[in-house]
Design an enzyme around this catalytic site. Structure first.
Site, PDB file in Angstrom:
ATOM      1  N   TRP A  28       1.198   5.548  -2.102  1.00 12.43           N
ATOM      2  CA  TRP A  28       0.894   6.386  -3.256  1.00 12.43           C
ATOM      3  C   TRP A  28       1.839   6.134  -4.422  1.00 12.43           C
ATOM      4  O   TRP A  28       1.542   6.516  -5.546  1.00 12.43           O
ATOM      5  CB  TRP A  28       0.981   7.864  -2.859  1.00 12.43           C
ATOM      6  CG  TRP A  28      -0.287   8.404  -2.291  1.00 12.43           C
ATOM      7  CD1 TRP A  28      -0.970   7.922  -1.206  1.00 12.43           C
ATOM      8  CD2 TRP A  28      -1.026   9.524  -2.771  1.00 12.43           C
ATOM      9  NE1 TRP A  28      -2.082   8.680  -0.973  1.00 12.43           N
ATOM     10  CE2 TRP A  28      -2.136   9.678  -1.911  1.00 12.43           C
ATOM     11  CE3 TRP A  28      -0.853  10.414  -3.805  1.00 12.43           C
ATOM     12  CZ2 TRP A  28      -3.078  10.693  -2.088  1.00 12.43           C
ATOM     13  CZ3 TRP A  28      -1.788  11.431  -3.973  1.00 12.43           C
ATOM     14  CH2 TRP A  28      -2.890  11.557  -3.119  1.00 12.43           C
ATOM     15  N   TYR A  62       0.819  -1.205   0.000  1.00  4.90           N
ATOM     16  CA  TYR A  62       0.000   0.000   0.000  1.00  4.90           C
ATOM     17  C   TYR A  62       0.857   1.262   0.000  1.00  4.90           C
ATOM     18  O   TYR A  62       1.869   1.348   0.703  1.00  4.90           O
ATOM     19  CB  TYR A  62      -0.920   0.010   1.226  1.00  4.90           C
ATOM     20  CG  TYR A  62      -1.707   1.292   1.340  1.00  4.90           C
ATOM     21  CD1 TYR A  62      -2.863   1.473   0.587  1.00  4.90           C
ATOM     22  CD2 TYR A  62      -1.277   2.325   2.153  1.00  4.90           C
ATOM     23  CE1 TYR A  62      -3.568   2.645   0.659  1.00  4.90           C
ATOM     24  CE2 TYR A  62      -1.985   3.505   2.233  1.00  4.90           C
ATOM     25  CZ  TYR A  62      -3.133   3.676   1.482  1.00  4.90           C
ATOM     26  OH  TYR A  62      -3.833   4.845   1.553  1.00  4.90           O
TER      27      TYR A  62
END
Length: 772
Positions: free
Chosen positions: A114, A112
């Site tokens: 960005w 996980y």
């Protein structure tokens, strides 16, 4: 000096990189960006700093097969630099071993985070494609940012978890039609610097300003005054953290007993209001949720609550709820309750009014409802059905085989033997980092792709150095941003860094599926293919230039997305039979039969007040009397570019700043600029004090994202030198419904640091040892 100017696209905007003879000189804002982010120019500092990972490195103890104890544990051990060929052999052999001995589900590829902007070089997309083609992997579901929202909203308004973004009013519509905006959690402009996938120009600041100039009034319900921009002249209602639901219930009760609520909309377009009303009036539990009750819980005056209820129903109003309020104990409740409050107030489904979430948390939100199709690295179906809620990674490692609830189902936590992480930083996102550290020692192997020696890299077994967004060719397209932005490689990768795709191609070759992974395309051929795929899909609606022209001009405009957007509240108001919502009833579910059937004791069939475990009215507040808000930073994106110039400039004596009310500081002998110790029973960290009445008394604010810098890695409770709030936060789920993180439900105390200041080593590489 002959300088070359090149386009750069990032999550925090588009810039111009100035390069001389392959050396990055500076990064400048684009002239057409009205509100450029200062994070961009600060990227230059990090490009070649001491923290860059320059060669593949392997933890010495793992390489030698030593047990993970004391000085050989993850996070404490030295690393040995190896050749790329050796590194690829080690990783491919280990993947093969784990799959054959423990099964494909033993490989965790949630990864996980960005990552960075770009349609092709998206780290998780590359990783998931690689692992799926290799047999599959255990994945994660939902996000740390909005897990509670993502799970509860499909029950309440239906549709995809993110479909609400195209169903709520845009800023231009608000400016034209709305009179009153009530923002629970505020509208902090600092968050609108960013957009996942890239951003051509920042628009949120000017759109907010246009609303204010049009006469829209704003109310900021938040513990932090600066959660709204000064030019909005917002009325500040400082609220006890984690009590937004109680405030909304008090407003709703006032509407109900005065007959101000929208009976017609509630009857035609909603289900379950009668059962909810019985809860409001106290018929169900003997407690009236009136303004006086809410005032005692929230700290907002009874008369203020009553007046706000009147204004919301007398004017065209918009209820906004920010993501931060749902990262807390029972975080589903303020999201659900905000929808109910908007349905009661009378503006739901009317132009510029009603309800919306996440305004100003990204530049895209409220700017445009969507954007057309843009090509991206193609996904491959994962053969492994197993997944875990994203914030339950430590639970999974510590308690494999345990069964947990999640959104009406029962999940068995898998046994994970190999973690493969790239494009994210779990030692930033996760709560209770000391607990995560204990859990992180359990799997056999941790492989990380990283450009810098951040905490996650230091806690890995194999670290593969990757090129940054400045060191590869790609193009960007942000969420709802109507532009494509070219991303030509600005400079060669530092040291022996390679792109994620290059690394996975080498691994796929060793494992026997290179052609399936690459589809026989080079990286630049992939970039061109995805652009031309976009161009063909949009056809005459976009009139995009061919790839070579786009690459030369750096930007191409996409057509506006006009929908249709299913689940429109305006259509629902007009005719709920003809335009039902994608919920079981076809209407807004104020009472959800489905959620009620789950039988959860921490999430009922309608929104209600649940007392948080940690808040300012709890017994624990006698020992830790300050509520910590660990919000998003202004100086970086999460932990990205904490080593960049803008983030470094924000530090106080090298530590992350913590904001404290002057009255709380005075009672503790804390002065502005002093290094302080923030602590509770879970851990402690050093930070630099900023005194400001922008935070209400009883609250301190310490942003997330400072690279964790423990004095003694692996020792539970050890001091963090740098100011990472997740040594203090609790690894506790919102509820059994979403299993989301509850980072904002945490109590602490603050005191002046006593004794010599330890050096900050967050940006120093680990020990590099010769091979044994």
């Amino acid at each position: 000096m002959v300088e070359q100017r090149m386009s750069v696209a990032t999550h925090w905007g588009s810039f111009v990189a100035v390069v001389d003879a392959g050396r990055l000189v500076r990064i400048e804002p684009r002239p057409d960006d009205p509100a450029p982010s200062p994070i961009g120019p600060g990227m230059v500092t990090a490009a070649d700093d001491n923290a860059r990972v320059l060669r593949p490195a392997v933890r010495k103890g793992w390489l030698n097969g030593e047990p993970r104890i004391d000085g050989t544990a993850r996070g404490t051990d030295a690393f040995v630099e190896v050749s790329w060929d050796h590194a690829i052999t080690l990783v491919s052999d280990e993947l093969r071993r784990v799959r054959s001995q423990h099964g494909d589900s033993a490989v965790f590829g949630g990864s996980y985070g960005w990552a960075s902007a770009g349609r092709f070089h998206h780290a998780q997309g590359q990783l998931h494609r690689f692992l799926a083609l290799g047999g599959g992997y255990t994945n994660s579901r939902n996000t740390y940012s909005t897990a509670a929202l993502e799970v509860v909203l499909p029950h309440v308004i239906g549709g995809h978890p993110w479909s609400y973004q195209s169903r709520m009013p845009m800023w231009d519509e608000i400016a034209e039609n709305c009179e009153l905006v009530v923002a629970f959690g505020g509208l902090a402009l600092k968050n609108s610097q960013i957009n996942p996938g890239g951003l051509a120009r920042h628009q949120t600041r000017d759109l907010q300003r246009r609303c204010r100039e049009a006469g829209v009034r704003f109310v900021n319900v938040s513990p932090i005054r600066s959660d709204t921009a000064g030019f909005l002249d917002a009325e500040w209602l400082p609220v006890v953290p984690n009590t937004d639901t109680a405030a909304m219930l008090g407003i709703a009760h006032t509407m109900l007993v005065n007959g101000w609520h929208d009976e017609d909309f509630l009857r035609r377009c909603c289900v379950g209001f009668d059962r909810f009303a019985s809860y409001l009036t106290g018929e169900l539990d003997g407690v009236r949720k009136d303004a006086a009750w809410a005032a005692k819980i929230t700290g907002i005056g009874q008369d203020v609550i009553t007046d706000l209820a009147r204004r919301l129903t007398a004017q065209r109003s918009l209820i906004m709820v920010n993501y931060a309020v749902q990262r807390a104990d029972h975080g589903e409740q303020p999201i659900w309750m905000s929808v109910v409050l908007a349905a009661m107030a009378g503006s739901m489904g009317r132009p510029g009014g009603g309800w919306g979430a996440g305004y100003a948390t990204m530049d895209a939100t409220g700017v445009a409802p969507d954007r057309p199709f843009v090509g991206t690295i193609p996904a491959v179906a994962n053969p492994v059905p197993d997944f875990i809620p994203v914030a339950r990674i430590a639970d999974t490692l510590l308690h494999p085989g345990e069964v947990i609830d999640y959104d009406g189902s029962r999940l068995t936590l898998p046994e994970l033997r190999l973690i493969y992480w790239c494009g994210g930083n779990p030692f930033h996102h996760h709560q209770d980092l000391h607990r995560l550290t204990r859990a992180w020692q359990i799997p056999d192997t941790v492989v990380v792709h990283e450009a810098w020696w951040n905490t996650t890299a230091k806690f890995a077994d194999v670290v593969l150095p990757v090129a940054t967004t400045l060191e590869r060719d790609d193009f960007a397209a942000g969420f709802s941003d109507p532009h494509l932005v070219a991303m030509p490689k600005v400079r060669e990768p530092a040291g022996e860094s390679r792109t994620d795709h290059h690394i996975f191609t080498a691994l796929a070759s060793r494992l026997g599926y290179e052609e399936e992974f690459t589809e026989s395309r080079s990286e630049m051929e992939w970039v061109r293919h995805l652009y031309e795929q976009t161009r063909a899909q949009l056809g005459d609606t976009a009139a995009l230039p061919d790839f070579d022209d786009f690459w030369r001009s750096s930007t191409a405009a996409l057509p506006p997305s006009t929908g249709p957007f299913p689940g429109s509240f305006e259509a629902l108001r007009a005719d709920p039979r003809q335009f039902p919502l994608p919920t079981p009833s076809g209407r807004i579910e104020i009472f959800s039969e489905e959620i009620d059937s789950f039988g959860y004791d921490d999430c009922a069939g309608h929104p209600k007040w649940f007392e948080p475990v940690e808040w300012l009215r709890a017994e624990l507040a006698d020992r830790f009397p300050l509520h910590l808000i660990s919000n998003q930073p202004a100086s970086r994106l999460h932990s990205q570019y904490d080593n960049g110039g803008h983030s470094l400039a924000s530090k106080i004596r090298g530590r992350e700043p913590v904001t404290i009310n002057p009255s709380d500081a005075a009672s503790r002998g804390i002065e502005d600029g002093m290094v302080v110790r923030v602590h509770n029973d879970r851990g402690s960290c050093l930070a630099g004090a900023i005194l400001s009445d922008d935070v209400m008394p009883g609250v301190v604010q310490l942003s997330t994202g400072a690279w964790w810098d423990p004095v003694q890695p692996g020792l539970s409770g050890t001091l963090d030198r740098h100011g990472n709030p997740n040594v203090l936060t609790a690894d506790r789920p919102c509820s059994r419904l979403s299993q989301g993180p509850s980072a904002h439900s945490v109590l602490v105390d603050v005191e002046p640091h006593d004794g010599p200041l330890p050096d900050v080593l967050a940006f120093a590489p680990p020990r590099l040892a010769p091979p044994s």
